[in-house]
Design an enzyme around this catalytic site. Structure first.
Site, mmCIF file in Angstrom:
data_model
loop_
_atom_site.group_PDB
_atom_site.id
_atom_site.type_symbol
_atom_site.label_atom_id
_atom_site.label_comp_id
_atom_site.label_asym_id
_atom_site.label_seq_id
_atom_site.Cartn_x
_atom_site.Cartn_y
_atom_site.Cartn_z
ATOM 1 N N GLY A 145 -26.240 -38.851 31.150
ATOM 2 C CA GLY A 145 -27.066 -38.559 31.210
ATOM 3 C C GLY A 145 -26.659 -37.034 30.504
ATOM 4 O O GLY A 145 -27.621 -35.691 30.538
ATOM 5 N N CYS B 9 -14.479 -42.051 24.032
ATOM 6 C CA CYS B 9 -13.756 -41.725 24.480
ATOM 7 C C CYS B 9 -12.563 -42.626 24.439
ATOM 8 O O CYS B 9 -11.956 -42.136 25.469
ATOM 9 C CB CYS B 9 -14.249 -42.164 26.311
ATOM 10 S SG CYS B 9 -15.813 -41.331 26.977
#
Length: 411
Positions: free
Chosen positions: A224, A366
């Site tokens: 988040g 990532c």
């Protein structure tokens, strides 16, 4: 035979008389004397029962030496992987003369970074305290450990709202000289004024260029930090005294991760967030009523919700997190990226389908693997390869690359 000491009336009566039971008194039942153990029979091995505890054996020299040395399982994993270096050298993700510096950075601890909430009430006070109090005190207290610039703003983040600490999070927790600063970060993070977030994680939301009134979809939102950053942007772009009209829908596949997502975003205290629990590659189409006053009328046909901005931060192998996830050095293999490729393509294609014409989607991972990045983007545009190549050739005709980049970003 009846009870002991009694005679029957008739010798022919062979019925058994019930034996009367003797009821013990409560105190007698509670305080019975334990029965004595029967004496040992003659010839029993009495020495086995009366033998005392054996004296502890002295450890063998080899075992004692092994116990004194640290076990291999407790040692930190080696920060090297020959297959990793061979694969990425072949991919040429960095120039050959920069390879040694690149690998050296991967083996260093990841610095701690955080971001100040641009829409918080105490923005000026927090920035002033960081600049005038903590920045100077940390340079005096930990200059030997982390160099000249212990705390400094990230120069590429707008408004000097993102800060870089030249120490890892582990060093930040364990250094007594940083205790007051650590407590400051924890308190401001709990109330939503500060968000501790990695610097690379702050980049994708910036490229979305969020505007007031936008409908934004974060397809893989947990935990988040990026969603919180998007909420900051819509609250920052609103007119003074008015609530924002923008909407952020934050989605994640796993219920447990949705719980973490809600916990991290509730610090914003916003009514402009919806959290959903769906597979990103199968995210359902949403509908909106044309007019709130006519939402419940039969003749009012719902309007399909198309998003102005889509953030597509997909699941990946994560080999770009080697600086904090040291186990990846041991686990990494070239096949890890292949396992996620199809899922990433499906999520990206669904994000494009939900995007409004003229909207913008940012795809991020990532990972450093081209199979999870460039190959996914190329596959997503496979139906329009010719148009994409023509556009790239048009950009290549520019001698000034900055002008071409501005054109591509719509600036």
């Amino acid at each position: 035979r009846g009870h002991e000491g009694e005679q029957h009336d008739s010798p022919t009566d062979t019925r058994l008389a019930p034996s009367p039971r003797r009821h013990r008194r409560p105190e007698e039942a509670m305080h019975r004397r334990p029965q004595e153990a029967p004496p040992l029979e003659r010839g029993a091995p009495e020495s086995l029962w009366r033998r005392g505890p054996r004296p502890p054996r002295s450890p063998a020299p080899a075992a004692a030496a092994a116990r004194s040395e640290p076990s291999t399982s407790s040692l930190p994993p080696p920060l090297e992987n020959a297959a990793f270096e061979e694969y990425y050298k072949e991919q040429r993700i960095v120039h050959e003369e920069e390879w040694d510096a690149f690998m050296s950075v991967l083996r260093k601890p990841l610095p701690a970074t955080f971001r100040v909430n641009a829409s918080c009430r105490f923005l000026k006070d927090i920035c002033s305290r960081l600049e005038n109090d903590f920045r100077r005190s940390l340079e005096n207290e930990v200059s030997d450990e982390c160099g000249e610039y212990a705390l400094s703003p990230l120069p590429w983040y707008p408004g000097n709202l993102a800060w870089h600490l030249n120490l890892s999070r582990k060093q930040l927790r364990k250094n007594p000289a940083l205790e007051s600063f650590h407590e400051f970060l924890k308190h401001e993070s709990e109330v939503g004024n500060v968000t501790r977030q990695e610097a690379v994680s702050m980049v994708p939301p910036l490229f979305l260029n969020v505007q007031a009134g936008h409908h934004i979809l974060d397809m893989c939102a947990a935990p988040g930090s990026k969603t919180f950053q998007l909420l900051e942007m819509i609250h920052q772009s609103k007119e003074p005294g008015l609530l924002p009209t923008a909407l952020v829908i934050a989605n994640d596949l796993k219920v447990q991760r949705c719980d973490v997502l809600i916990h991290n975003t509730k610090r914003m205290c916003t009514a402009n967030l919806i959290v959903t629990n769906h597979e990103a590659q199968s995210f359902p189409s949403c509908s909106l009523a044309k007019d709130d006053s006519e939402a419940y009328k039969d003749h009012c046909k719902p309007q399909r919700l198309e998003f102005d901005r889509v953030l597509c931060d997909v699941p990946c192998s994560g080999d770009g997190t080697l600086r904090k996830s040291h186990d990846l050095w041991r686990k990494w293999s070239s096949s890890m990226g292949n396992e996620f490729h199809l899922l990433q393509v499906n999520i990206a294609m669904r994000g494009i389908a939900l995007l409004k014409v003229g909207g913008r989607m940012v795809y991020s991972t990532c990972s450093m693997n081209p199979v999870e990045n460039e190959a996914v983007v190329a596959e997503s545009f496979s139906g329009e390869v010719e148009a994409l190549l023509n556009y790239l050739m048009f950009l290549l005709s520019y001698e000034n690359w900055s002008a071409a980049l501005d054109l591509a970003l719509g600036r």
